[in-house]
Scaffold this motif. Structure first.
Motif, PDB file in Angstrom:
ATOM      1  N   LYS A   1       6.634  21.194  64.323  1.00 56.12           N
ATOM      2  CA  LYS A   1       8.065  20.988  64.497  1.00 56.12           C
ATOM      3  C   LYS A   1       8.796  22.304  64.245  1.00 56.12           C
ATOM      4  O   LYS A   1       8.350  23.128  63.455  1.00 56.12           O
ATOM      5  CB  LYS A   1       8.574  19.922  63.526  1.00 56.12           C
ATOM      6  CG  LYS A   1       8.112  18.516  63.851  1.00 56.12           C
ATOM      7  CD  LYS A   1       8.728  17.512  62.874  1.00 56.12           C
ATOM      8  CE  LYS A   1       8.263  16.100  63.194  1.00 56.12           C
ATOM      9  NZ  LYS A   1       8.852  15.117  62.244  1.00 56.12           N
TER      10      LYS A   1
ATOM     11  N   GLU B   1      12.962  24.172  64.216  1.00 52.15           N
ATOM     12  CA  GLU B   1      14.408  23.971  64.239  1.00 52.15           C
ATOM     13  C   GLU B   1      14.954  24.484  65.566  1.00 52.15           C
ATOM     14  O   GLU B   1      14.542  25.545  66.050  1.00 52.15           O
ATOM     15  CB  GLU B   1      15.075  24.719  63.074  1.00 52.15           C
ATOM     16  CG  GLU B   1      14.697  24.195  61.693  1.00 52.15           C
ATOM     17  CD  GLU B   1      15.210  22.794  61.442  1.00 52.15           C
ATOM     18  OE1 GLU B   1      16.275  22.443  62.014  1.00 52.15           O
ATOM     19  OE2 GLU B   1      14.542  22.059  60.695  1.00 52.15           O
ATOM     20  N   LYS B   2      15.854  23.708  66.170  1.00 51.40           N
ATOM     21  CA  LYS B   2      16.497  24.173  67.388  1.00 51.40           C
ATOM     22  C   LYS B   2      17.381  25.364  67.040  1.00 51.40           C
ATOM     23  O   LYS B   2      18.246  25.282  66.163  1.00 51.40           O
ATOM     24  CB  LYS B   2      17.337  23.063  68.020  1.00 51.40           C
ATOM     25  CG  LYS B   2      16.501  21.922  68.577  1.00 51.40           C
ATOM     26  CD  LYS B   2      17.382  20.894  69.270  1.00 51.40           C
ATOM     27  CE  LYS B   2      16.542  19.765  69.860  1.00 51.40           C
ATOM     28  NZ  LYS B   2      17.395  18.748  70.528  1.00 51.40           N
TER      29      LYS B   2
ATOM     30  N   VAL C   1       9.470  20.774  73.738  1.00 50.11           N
ATOM     31  CA  VAL C   1      10.119  19.565  73.241  1.00 50.11           C
ATOM     32  C   VAL C   1       9.265  18.374  73.645  1.00 50.11           C
ATOM     33  O   VAL C   1       8.614  18.385  74.691  1.00 50.11           O
ATOM     34  CB  VAL C   1      11.562  19.434  73.801  1.00 50.11           C
ATOM     35  CG1 VAL C   1      11.548  19.260  75.319  1.00 50.11           C
ATOM     36  CG2 VAL C   1      12.302  18.268  73.146  1.00 50.11           C
TER      37      VAL C   1
ATOM     38  N   TYR D   1       9.569  14.052  73.897  1.00 53.27           N
ATOM     39  CA  TYR D   1      10.531  12.949  73.873  1.00 53.27           C
ATOM     40  C   TYR D   1       9.857  11.737  74.514  1.00 53.27           C
ATOM     41  O   TYR D   1       8.745  11.838  75.045  1.00 53.27           O
ATOM     42  CB  TYR D   1      11.785  13.325  74.677  1.00 53.27           C
ATOM     43  CG  TYR D   1      11.488  13.590  76.133  1.00 53.27           C
ATOM     44  CD1 TYR D   1      11.588  12.581  77.090  1.00 53.27           C
ATOM     45  CD2 TYR D   1      11.069  14.849  76.559  1.00 53.27           C
ATOM     46  CE1 TYR D   1      11.280  12.820  78.421  1.00 53.27           C
ATOM     47  CE2 TYR D   1      10.768  15.099  77.884  1.00 53.27           C
ATOM     48  CZ  TYR D   1      10.876  14.078  78.807  1.00 53.27           C
ATOM     49  OH  TYR D   1      10.558  14.321  80.117  1.00 53.27           O
TER      50      TYR D   1
ATOM     51  N   MET E   1      10.186   7.586  70.074  1.00 50.27           N
ATOM     52  CA  MET E   1      10.511   8.788  69.307  1.00 50.27           C
ATOM     53  C   MET E   1      11.778   9.463  69.827  1.00 50.27           C
ATOM     54  O   MET E   1      12.133   9.342  71.008  1.00 50.27           O
ATOM     55  CB  MET E   1       9.350   9.775  69.323  1.00 50.27           C
ATOM     56  CG  MET E   1       9.082  10.458  70.637  1.00 50.27           C
ATOM     57  SD  MET E   1       7.758  11.684  70.472  1.00 50.27           S
ATOM     58  CE  MET E   1       8.373  12.715  69.126  1.00 50.27           C
ATOM     59  N   GLU E   2      12.441  10.132  68.930  1.00 49.73           N
ATOM     60  CA  GLU E   2      13.608  10.934  69.293  1.00 49.73           C
ATOM     61  C   GLU E   2      13.131  12.279  69.824  1.00 49.73           C
ATOM     62  O   GLU E   2      12.033  12.741  69.478  1.00 49.73           O
ATOM     63  CB  GLU E   2      14.496  11.151  68.063  1.00 49.73           C
ATOM     64  CG  GLU E   2      15.127   9.882  67.511  1.00 49.73           C
ATOM     65  CD  GLU E   2      16.136   9.278  68.473  1.00 49.73           C
ATOM     66  OE1 GLU E   2      16.814  10.062  69.184  1.00 49.73           O
ATOM     67  OE2 GLU E   2      16.253   8.039  68.515  1.00 49.73           O
ATOM     68  N   PRO E   3      13.900  12.925  70.705  1.00 50.17           N
ATOM     69  CA  PRO E   3      13.520  14.263  71.169  1.00 50.17           C
ATOM     70  C   PRO E   3      13.272  15.198  69.993  1.00 50.17           C
ATOM     71  O   PRO E   3      14.098  15.302  69.071  1.00 50.17           O
ATOM     72  CB  PRO E   3      14.738  14.707  71.987  1.00 50.17           C
ATOM     73  CG  PRO E   3      15.356  13.428  72.448  1.00 50.17           C
ATOM     74  CD  PRO E   3      15.151  12.449  71.318  1.00 50.17           C
ATOM     75  N   THR E   4      12.107  15.836  69.995  1.00 52.68           N
ATOM     76  CA  THR E   4      11.693  16.676  68.882  1.00 52.68           C
ATOM     77  C   THR E   4      11.306  18.058  69.367  1.00 52.68           C
ATOM     78  O   THR E   4      10.479  18.195  70.280  1.00 52.68           O
ATOM     79  CB  THR E   4      10.491  16.046  68.150  1.00 52.68           C
ATOM     80  OG1 THR E   4      10.837  14.727  67.711  1.00 52.68           O
ATOM     81  CG2 THR E   4      10.082  16.890  66.948  1.00 52.68           C
TER      82      THR E   4
ATOM     83  N   ILE F   1       9.358  21.462  69.285  1.00 48.55           N
ATOM     84  CA  ILE F   1       8.034  21.842  68.779  1.00 48.55           C
ATOM     85  C   ILE F   1       7.695  23.260  69.228  1.00 48.55           C
ATOM     86  O   ILE F   1       8.376  23.850  70.075  1.00 48.55           O
ATOM     87  CB  ILE F   1       6.936  20.884  69.282  1.00 48.55           C
ATOM     88  CG1 ILE F   1       6.889  20.897  70.821  1.00 48.55           C
ATOM     89  CG2 ILE F   1       7.143  19.476  68.755  1.00 48.55           C
ATOM     90  CD1 ILE F   1       5.728  20.118  71.419  1.00 48.55           C
TER      91      ILE F   1
ATOM     92  N   VAL G   1       1.469  16.686  65.842  1.00 51.11           N
ATOM     93  CA  VAL G   1       2.712  17.318  65.388  1.00 51.11           C
ATOM     94  C   VAL G   1       2.841  17.127  63.877  1.00 51.11           C
ATOM     95  O   VAL G   1       3.202  16.046  63.403  1.00 51.11           O
ATOM     96  CB  VAL G   1       3.938  16.718  66.103  1.00 51.11           C
ATOM     97  CG1 VAL G   1       5.217  17.447  65.668  1.00 51.11           C
ATOM     98  CG2 VAL G   1       3.764  16.803  67.619  1.00 51.11           C
ATOM     99  N   ASP G   2       2.494  18.162  63.147  1.00 51.34           N
ATOM    100  CA  ASP G   2       2.530  18.118  61.683  1.00 51.34           C
ATOM    101  C   ASP G   2       1.786  16.907  61.150  1.00 51.34           C
ATOM    102  O   ASP G   2       2.256  16.207  60.232  1.00 51.34           O
ATOM    103  CB  ASP G   2       3.987  18.108  61.186  1.00 51.34           C
ATOM    104  CG  ASP G   2       4.696  19.428  61.449  1.00 51.34           C
ATOM    105  OD1 ASP G   2       3.995  20.414  61.771  1.00 51.34           O
ATOM    106  OD2 ASP G   2       5.930  19.470  61.343  1.00 51.34           O
TER     107      ASP G   2
END
Length: 208
Positions: free
Chosen positions: A9, A11-12, A30, A32, A36-39, A41, A65-66
């Motif tokens: 993950k 940060e934008k 990204v 989505y 799940m919410e858009p994440t 990566i 993802v993590d």
């Protein structure tokens, strides 16, 4: 086919942050979609390139993802126009029990009788869109062109019943066509042109 791909993950951030990420050997992306919410990566660029070369972009990926495993498919790969390296990727998480739509390349097999007779094989469309279970996505769709003669074509309607999945294009979607030899085209054009010249000359002679 399911391929494990490790992601983290992120940060934008601003464009400068994305540039620094790429300079450090990572690819921003990204994921989505299903549950799940858009994440945002990031992926290791070298590892992603190797997996993409080995398995193609039609695979179902298990994104780690993590520590969280997400079944996903690639929906977009953005590349640098000059260097061709990957700049950004989009993944869509999927429900493995539901069918999805995906574009699959068409591979020609066999030796067309039209080609043996001197014609030229053309593939106006090299992909078809299918609806299929994620566990049964084919790497390619093979079509046998052995019986395709000069002046004829092979359409989706000719192959639809040969596969267990649904092909979404209409029956008249052209996959392969065999055109006549170039010399034959020139000869036909010449023969068609001669009567017109003779007729015009005869008409001018009568008027004279």
């Amino acid at each position: 086919m399911s391929t494990v791909l490790t992601a983290m993950k992120r940060e934008k951030g601003r464009q400068s942050s994305l540039t620094q990420l790429r300079q450090n050997g990572a690819i921003p992306g990204v994921v989505y979609g299903y549950q799940m919410e858009p994440t945002a990566i990031s992926l290791d660029a070298r590892i992603f390139a190797k997996i993409l070369a080995a398995f193609g972009n039609k695979s179902v990926f298990q994104l780690d993802v993590d520590g969280q495993r997400i079944n996903a498919v690639l929906t977009e790969v953005q590349r640098c126009a000059l260097k061709g390296n990957v700049k950004h990727v989009d993944f869509k998480s999927i429900n493995m029990s539901e069918e999805l739509e995906v574009d699959i390349p068409v591979t020609v097999t066999g030796h067309a009788i039209g080609v043996a007779d001197g014609g030229f094989l053309l593939q106006p469309n090299r992909e078809v869109r299918i609806k299929v279970n994620p566990t049964k996505i084919p790497e390619t769709i093979e079509v046998d062109v052995t019986d395709v003669a000069i002046g004829t074509s092979l359409y989706v309607g000719d192959i639809r019943q040969k596969f267990s999945f649904e092909i979404l294009q209409e029956d008249d979607y052209t996959l392969v066509t065999i055109t006549p030899p170039a010399a034959e085209n020139v000869q036909e054009d010449t023969v068609d042109a001669v009567p017109e010249v003779i007729e015009a000359t005869g008409k001018n002679t009568e008027e004279a």
